[in-house]
Motif scaffolding. Sequence first.
Motif, short mmCIF file in Angstrom:
data_model
loop_
_atom_site.label_atom_id
_atom_site.label_comp_id
_atom_site.label_asym_id
_atom_site.label_seq_id
_atom_site.Cartn_x
_atom_site.Cartn_y
_atom_site.Cartn_z
N GLY A 55 0.81 -1.22 0.00
CA GLY A 55 0.00 0.00 0.00
C GLY A 55 0.85 1.26 0.00
O GLY A 55 0.54 2.23 -0.71
N GLY A 56 1.91 1.26 0.80
CA GLY A 56 2.82 2.41 0.83
C GLY A 56 3.50 2.63 -0.51
O GLY A 56 3.66 3.76 -0.96
N TRP A 59 1.06 4.23 -2.79
CA TRP A 59 0.94 5.66 -2.48
C TRP A 59 2.13 6.43 -3.07
O TRP A 59 1.96 7.51 -3.65
CB TRP A 59 0.87 5.84 -0.97
CG TRP A 59 0.83 7.26 -0.53
CD1 TRP A 59 -0.24 8.11 -0.55
CD2 TRP A 59 1.94 8.01 -0.03
NE1 TRP A 59 0.14 9.34 -0.08
CE2 TRP A 59 1.47 9.31 0.25
CE3 TRP A 59 3.26 7.70 0.22
CZ2 TRP A 59 2.29 10.30 0.76
CZ3 TRP A 59 4.07 8.71 0.74
CH2 TRP A 59 3.59 9.97 1.00
N LEU A 62 1.70 6.81 -6.84
CA LEU A 62 0.77 7.88 -7.17
C LEU A 62 1.44 9.24 -7.01
O LEU A 62 1.29 10.13 -7.86
CB LEU A 62 -0.47 7.78 -6.27
CG LEU A 62 -1.55 8.83 -6.49
CD1 LEU A 62 -2.11 8.74 -7.90
CD2 LEU A 62 -2.66 8.67 -5.46
#
Length: 160
Positions: A55-56, A59, A62
């Motif tokens: 998930g990191g 992020w 993005l």
Amino acid sequence: MTDTEPTIIARMRPSAPRVLLGMAALIATAVFCAGVALVDEAPALTRAAMLAVAGGLGWLCLGMWRAGRGELILTEDALMDERGTVLARRDEIVRVDRGAFSFKPSNGFLLRTEKPGPRGMRPGLWWRIGRRIGVGGLVPAYRTKPVAEALEAELAGRML
């Protein structure tokens, strides 16, 4: 009284191939971490940690995509990004470090300022922790080197 725009001395934009390559590396690592998390034999804590890492990385990917459309601008007064976020005022810069063994972004340079600023980051473009500002990463060396040399020359002139 009218406000005049500061004179732009240099612009540093990330190159599209570097942005795509950086994003591909982050996505590949995130997929690998998610794959490890989905293996049934892995302990629950390991799976949770790998999902958090994936998930990191998503992020960061993005953020890198957004930063890849941005640029850094050196004016007569400051180094800032296209949003107007001032990274460092030129009169507050005390050191430019672009040595081979310095902790700096790839193809970039490290600035040290008199006073610490708020933490911030645009992955692949710049980061700031305290008095240190890393510039570069996705920006090619032929765009960052002249800026670093100009800042070094200015600092040398101040020392005289």
